[in-house]
Write an enzyme that holds these catalytic residues in place. Structure first.
Site, PDB file in Angstrom:
ATOM      1  N   ILE A  13     -10.231  -5.603  -4.583  1.00  0.00           N
ATOM      2  CA  ILE A  13      -9.744  -6.963  -4.351  1.00  0.00           C
ATOM      3  C   ILE A  13     -10.861  -7.855  -3.835  1.00  0.00           C
ATOM      4  CG2 ILE A  13      -8.939  -6.593  -1.972  1.00  0.00           C
ATOM      5  CD1 ILE A  13      -7.198  -8.695  -4.701  1.00  0.00           C
ATOM      6  N   SER A  35     -18.852  -2.064   4.992  1.00  0.00           N
ATOM      7  CA  SER A  35     -18.127  -1.153   4.123  1.00  0.00           C
ATOM      8  C   SER A  35     -18.697   0.243   4.277  1.00  0.00           C
ATOM      9  CB  SER A  35     -18.231  -1.602   2.659  1.00  0.00           C
ATOM     10  OG  SER A  35     -17.558  -0.701   1.800  1.00  0.00           O
ATOM     11  N   LYS A  89      -3.395  -9.920   2.162  1.00  0.00           N
ATOM     12  CA  LYS A  89      -1.996  -9.517   2.236  1.00  0.00           C
ATOM     13  C   LYS A  89      -1.871  -8.013   1.967  1.00  0.00           C
ATOM     14  CE  LYS A  89      -1.140  -8.513  -2.118  1.00  0.00           C
ATOM     15  NZ  LYS A  89      -0.631  -7.187  -2.546  1.00  0.00           N
ATOM     16  N   ASP A 167       3.373  -3.333  -2.338  1.00  0.00           N
ATOM     17  CA  ASP A 167       2.073  -4.000  -2.271  1.00  0.00           C
ATOM     18  C   ASP A 167       2.035  -5.161  -3.260  1.00  0.00           C
ATOM     19  OD1 ASP A 167      -0.938  -3.862  -1.378  1.00  0.00           O
ATOM     20  OD2 ASP A 167      -0.968  -3.978  -3.561  1.00  0.00           O
TER      21      ASP A 167
END
Length: 307
Positions: A13, A35, A89, A167
């Protein structure tokens, strides 16, 4: 003012949506990424948020794109450091987590933004305006997509707190709670959980508006071919269909709007505005409906699913 932002969680994403959107929006620049398993070009890279905060003392904001199970602790760490926070989200694994983060953001006088990208789909605002002048009689939601396409190699979505089919389904609920100008309650839920997973692959929800209009909802992660993201609304004065995730609008069967996906740039423009005002934008209504479905739903075991 230029917001110096760091992004945590360089997954699909982030690469598909966040990085291109940041490049398009004035007032914000990506200067660092944290990351465990990936690196971004042209910015400083760190293994985790703690290292990023230590290495980038002038950082203004933190963008969180991790799985929801671990987002609360990272968001809290960023808020305690006085950074503005953008939440992908769903904003957390539980409603109580999000409420705690909201209280902390107020205490620290920084921005907290719980982003619902589907609310920024091109036709959603027009649909909301059209519905406002009518009485809703019935709503039908069909949100069907292929999990293998959208979440390849992501086992977290099947674990507790990973939401499973909710999701993507929560995107439909975010549009629903935006365009319907009254509270929505859950009446029933059936959740299909594969025998080898901890989260549902399908869900059927029965809901209603405060004035009694029925809302029938089907979420399914086994769709092949074209994906289906439709919200159909019947009113006392015509019908509305939002399709393609909210980017196409039909009124009484006639196309009124069909536009490309520009949801994430719109969200980043919103975030820049919120940071300038040190404002908070957190709406937990979609998350509450999902929580109610897990709490009150009937779990229907189904065959194992190999992703």
């Amino acid at each position: 003012m230029m917001i110096r932002a760091g992004l945590v969680g360089l997954g699909k994403i982030a690469r598909d949506q966040h990085l291109p959107a940041i490049d398009k929006v004035d007032g914000i620049a990506l200067v660092a990424v944290a990351s465990r398993n990936a690196q971004a070009e042209g910015v400083q890279n760190y293994p985790d948020l703690g290292a990023m905060l230590a290495g980038e003392p002038d950082l203004d904001a933190v963008i969180l794109c991790q799985p929801p199970q671990v987002r609360y602790a990272t968001a809290r760490q960023a808020l305690l450091a006085g950074k503005h926070v953008f939440l992908e989200k769903p904003p957390g694994a539980t409603v109580s987590e999000v409420e705690a983060l909201t209280a902390l953001a107020r205490q620290k006088n920084v921005t907290l933004y719980a982003s619902w990208h589907s609310r920024y789909a091109a036709a959603v605002a027009q649909a909301k305006s059209w519905i406002a002048d009518r009485k809703v009689e019935r709503i039908d939601i069909q949100w069907r997509e292929d999990v293998r396409h959208w979440h390849p190699g992501q086992p977290w979505i099947w674990e507790a707190g990973g939401f499973g089919v909710f999701d993507p389904g929560i995107n439909a609920l975010s549009i629903l709670t935006e365009i319907v100008g009254e509270p929505i309650t859950l009446l029933s839920a059936e959740l299909e959980v594969p025998s080898n997973k901890q989260a549902p692959i399908g869900a059927t929800l029965g809901m209603a508006t405060a004035s009694g209009a029925a809302i029938d909802t089907v979420f399914d992660w086994r769709q092949t071919g074209p994906q289906t993201w439709d919200i159909a609304v019947e009113t006392d004065n015509g019908s509305l269909l939002l399709s393609e995730g909210g980017n196409t609008l039909r009124l009484d069967g006639e196309v009124q709007m069909k536009a490309p996906d520009e949801e994430y740039p719109a969200m980043y423009r919103r975030f820049v505005d919120l940071v300038e005002r040190r404002a908070i934008d957190v709406d937990t209504a979609p998350l509450r409906l999902v929580a109610d479905a897990f709490l009150c739903g009937r779990h229907c075991p189904t065959a194992a699913f190999e992703d």
